[in-house]
Design a protein around this motif. Structure first.
Motif, short mmCIF file in Angstrom:
data_model
loop_
_atom_site.label_atom_id
_atom_site.label_comp_id
_atom_site.label_asym_id
_atom_site.label_seq_id
_atom_site.Cartn_x
_atom_site.Cartn_y
_atom_site.Cartn_z
N VAL A 173 -36.08 22.27 41.69
CA VAL A 173 -34.89 22.48 42.51
C VAL A 173 -35.40 22.30 43.91
CG1 VAL A 173 -33.23 24.20 43.42
CG2 VAL A 173 -33.17 23.76 40.82
N ILE A 174 -36.53 23.11 44.22
CA ILE A 174 -37.11 23.15 45.59
C ILE A 174 -37.52 21.56 45.84
CG2 ILE A 174 -39.18 23.70 47.01
CD1 ILE A 174 -37.14 26.16 46.07
N ASP A 175 -37.99 20.96 44.84
CA ASP A 175 -38.49 19.70 45.27
C ASP A 175 -36.79 18.72 45.61
OD1 ASP A 175 -40.34 17.38 45.12
OD2 ASP A 175 -39.77 16.77 43.20
N GLY A 176 -36.22 19.12 44.61
CA GLY A 176 -34.75 18.35 44.95
C GLY A 176 -34.24 18.61 46.33
N ILE A 177 -34.41 19.82 46.84
CA ILE A 177 -33.92 20.25 48.05
C ILE A 177 -34.61 19.49 49.25
CG2 ILE A 177 -33.77 21.99 49.59
CD1 ILE A 177 -33.24 24.01 47.28
N LEU A 178 -35.86 19.55 48.91
CA LEU A 178 -36.76 18.76 50.18
C LEU A 178 -36.51 17.29 49.92
CD1 LEU A 178 -40.02 20.89 49.76
CD2 LEU A 178 -38.03 21.07 51.45
N LYS A 179 -36.36 16.53 48.84
CA LYS A 179 -36.19 15.38 49.00
C LYS A 179 -34.75 14.98 49.39
CE LYS A 179 -39.36 13.97 45.42
NZ LYS A 179 -39.60 13.85 43.86
N SER A 180 -33.83 15.68 49.16
CA SER A 180 -32.45 15.46 49.86
C SER A 180 -32.37 15.73 51.31
CB SER A 180 -31.46 16.18 49.06
OG SER A 180 -31.52 17.79 49.32
N CYS A 181 -33.40 16.35 51.87
CA CYS A 181 -33.59 16.43 53.40
C CYS A 181 -33.92 15.01 53.79
CB CYS A 181 -34.27 17.28 53.76
SG CYS A 181 -33.97 19.07 53.41
N PHE A 182 -35.10 14.54 53.12
CA PHE A 182 -35.67 13.17 53.72
C PHE A 182 -35.29 11.82 53.15
CE2 PHE A 182 -38.60 17.02 54.30
CZ PHE A 182 -38.44 16.95 55.83
N PHE A 183 -34.30 11.71 52.14
CA PHE A 183 -33.99 10.33 51.78
C PHE A 183 -33.02 9.64 52.70
CE2 PHE A 183 -29.58 9.90 50.04
CZ PHE A 183 -29.24 11.15 50.47
N LYS A 184 -33.16 8.36 52.65
CA LYS A 184 -32.34 7.82 53.83
C LYS A 184 -30.83 7.90 53.39
CE LYS A 184 -34.67 4.34 56.61
NZ LYS A 184 -35.13 3.13 56.78
N GLN A 185 -30.15 8.37 54.20
CA GLN A 185 -28.94 8.62 53.61
C GLN A 185 -27.86 7.89 54.39
OE1 GLN A 185 -27.96 12.84 53.54
NE2 GLN A 185 -25.56 12.45 53.15
N LYS A 186 -26.97 7.06 53.63
CA LYS A 186 -26.22 5.98 54.32
C LYS A 186 -24.87 6.70 54.53
CE LYS A 186 -24.09 2.13 52.84
NZ LYS A 186 -23.74 1.63 51.55
N ASN A 187 -24.28 7.36 53.60
CA ASN A 187 -22.91 8.03 53.80
C ASN A 187 -23.35 9.47 54.71
OD1 ASN A 187 -21.68 5.95 52.32
ND2 ASN A 187 -22.38 6.91 50.48
N LYS A 188 -22.03 9.86 55.15
CA LYS A 188 -22.07 11.08 55.77
C LYS A 188 -22.30 12.41 54.88
CE LYS A 188 -21.73 11.85 59.90
NZ LYS A 188 -20.82 12.09 60.77
N PHE A 189 -21.72 12.26 53.59
CA PHE A 189 -21.91 13.32 52.66
C PHE A 189 -22.27 12.76 51.49
CE2 PHE A 189 -19.38 16.46 49.81
CZ PHE A 189 -20.02 17.45 49.89
N GLU A 190 -22.96 13.20 50.68
CA GLU A 190 -23.45 13.16 49.20
C GLU A 190 -23.51 14.27 48.38
OE1 GLU A 190 -23.76 10.54 47.74
OE2 GLU A 190 -23.94 8.83 48.92
N ILE A 191 -23.14 14.09 47.00
CA ILE A 191 -23.24 15.38 46.14
C ILE A 191 -24.25 15.05 45.01
CG2 ILE A 191 -21.99 16.08 44.10
CD1 ILE A 191 -21.09 17.85 46.51
#
Ligand SMILES: NC(=O)c1ccc[n+]([C@@H]2O[C@H](COP(=O)([O-])OP(=O)(O)OC[C@H]3O[C@@H](n4cnc5c(N)ncnc54)[C@H](O)[C@@H]3O)[C@@H](O)[C@H]2O)c1
Length: 317
Positions: free
Chosen positions: A226-244
């Protein structure tokens, strides 16, 4: 685990709780600056004992519903919002309290993020938003039909974020955690999660309670994933304003299997008190984790069997 080369400033709400303290401890190890806000309702100072006096770490004892702008919050890069009232049973007993913290409190954190204009807002949602959806794997775009006030509170905040974020400068990610376990998880009291509760009781030769026939299943996930997932969700290239994203192992483990594993690792033979199935509890739960794998490069580093061994060996020592 993602390597953090740059030094960022993080705000972690619920940072003295189970997942939050694992995150704070990890970030500090990576030489990050962390501000932790927690009212210690279920969280404990012991969870952050090794970092609490460090220069890079600041603990603020505060209710998220009363969090206001102050200079302390200037220059925050990432906000990981984990503070909440967990537990389905608690939410059935006191839905207004759950709503007040999980919805009003979360809205207050989101408002602060806008005032200080962060890089990204990550928040904890939950598998409970799916309810008893009759599907093998729960996919992010599936119908959400929560069956508890807790699930409703998590879904409501997802919906608020989806709308409000459109007006803000930054992006947001909601992470639907599926039954996380690991060190620092609360083991006592009627609201404790099944893994810490059973492990603690079994190791101390106490009777455990089994709700239902043991076929109830969960996608138990070690906190390091989960910690890994949290950090990766901070740094991935996010196109949309909101992702789940679902964050889990993508495996279904029944309570009977969980029990067998605990018995095998601990070498104990527990006495079991059978109880009726609990109101508001989902019967089966398994996540589709394809989306997180694809966009976040999320990987299950610790599977259930390794995770439960690691957890039990950690509390025995
Ligand atoms: N652990 C899981 O299996 C799981 C599953 C799905 C979702 N989640 C979500 O993940 C997040 C973290 O869960 P956890 O398991 O670490 O729970 P936890 O209870 O250990 O942590 C929550 C923290 O929030 C703090 N808190 C509660 N109310 C607060 C308030 N009004 N103001 C400030 N702080 C407050 C508590 O003191 C605690 O430290 C929560 O949002 C939870 O709903 C957890």
């Amino acid at each position: 685990m993602l390597s953090l080369k740059k030094k960022y400033t993080w705000l972690v709400t619920g940072g003295a709780g189970f997942i939050g303290s694992n995150l704070c401890n990890f970030l500090i190890k990576k030489n990050q600056k962390v501000i932790c806000v927690d009212n210690l309702f279920t969280g404990k100072k012991e969870n952050i004992i090794h970092i609490k006096n460090l220069k890079n770490f600041k603990f603020i004892k505060k209710d998220i519903r009363k969090l206001n702008y102050s200079k302390t919050f200037e220059n925050i890069d990432y906000v990981v919002h984990l503070a909440a009232l967990g537990s389905v049973s608690r939410s059935i007993k006191n839905p207004r309290e759950t709503n007040s913290v999980n919805v009003d409190g979360s809205l207050n954190v989101l408002k602060l993020c806008n005032l200080i204009n962060v890089k990204k807002f990550i928040f904890a949602s939950s598998s409970s938003v799916y309810g008893n959806l009759k599907k093998e794997f729960k996919v992010e775009k599936d119908k959400t039909i929560p069956i508890s006030p807790y699930g409703i509170s998590k879904l409501t905040f997802e919906k608020y974020t989806r709308i409000l974020i459109e007006k803000y400068q930054f992006r947001a990610v909601g992470l639907r955690f599926f039954n996380v376990f690991g060190p620092n998880q609360n083991e006592n009291g009627s609201y404790a999660a099944v893994i810490p509760n059973w492990c603690n009781k079994i190791l101390n030769n106490k009777i455990i309670e089994l709700n239902g026939d043991g076929s109830t299943s969960r996608d138990f996930t070690h906190v390091e994933n989960v910690i890994d997932g949290i950090l990766k969700s901070c740094f991935f290239k996010q196109k949309n304003k909101f992702e789940i994203f679902n964050l889990a192992c993508g495996k279904e483990i029944s309570l009977n299997t969980l029990l067998k594993n605990i018995i095998k690792i601990s070498g104990k033979k527990p006495k079991i008190l059978k109880k009726p199935f609990r109101e508001g509890d989902i019967k089966r739960s398994k996540a589709a984790i394809k989306k997180a794998k694809y966009y976040l490069n999320y990987k299950v580093k610790i599977n259930f069997e390794t995770g439960i061994k690691k957890y039990i060996n950690g509390i025995v020592k």
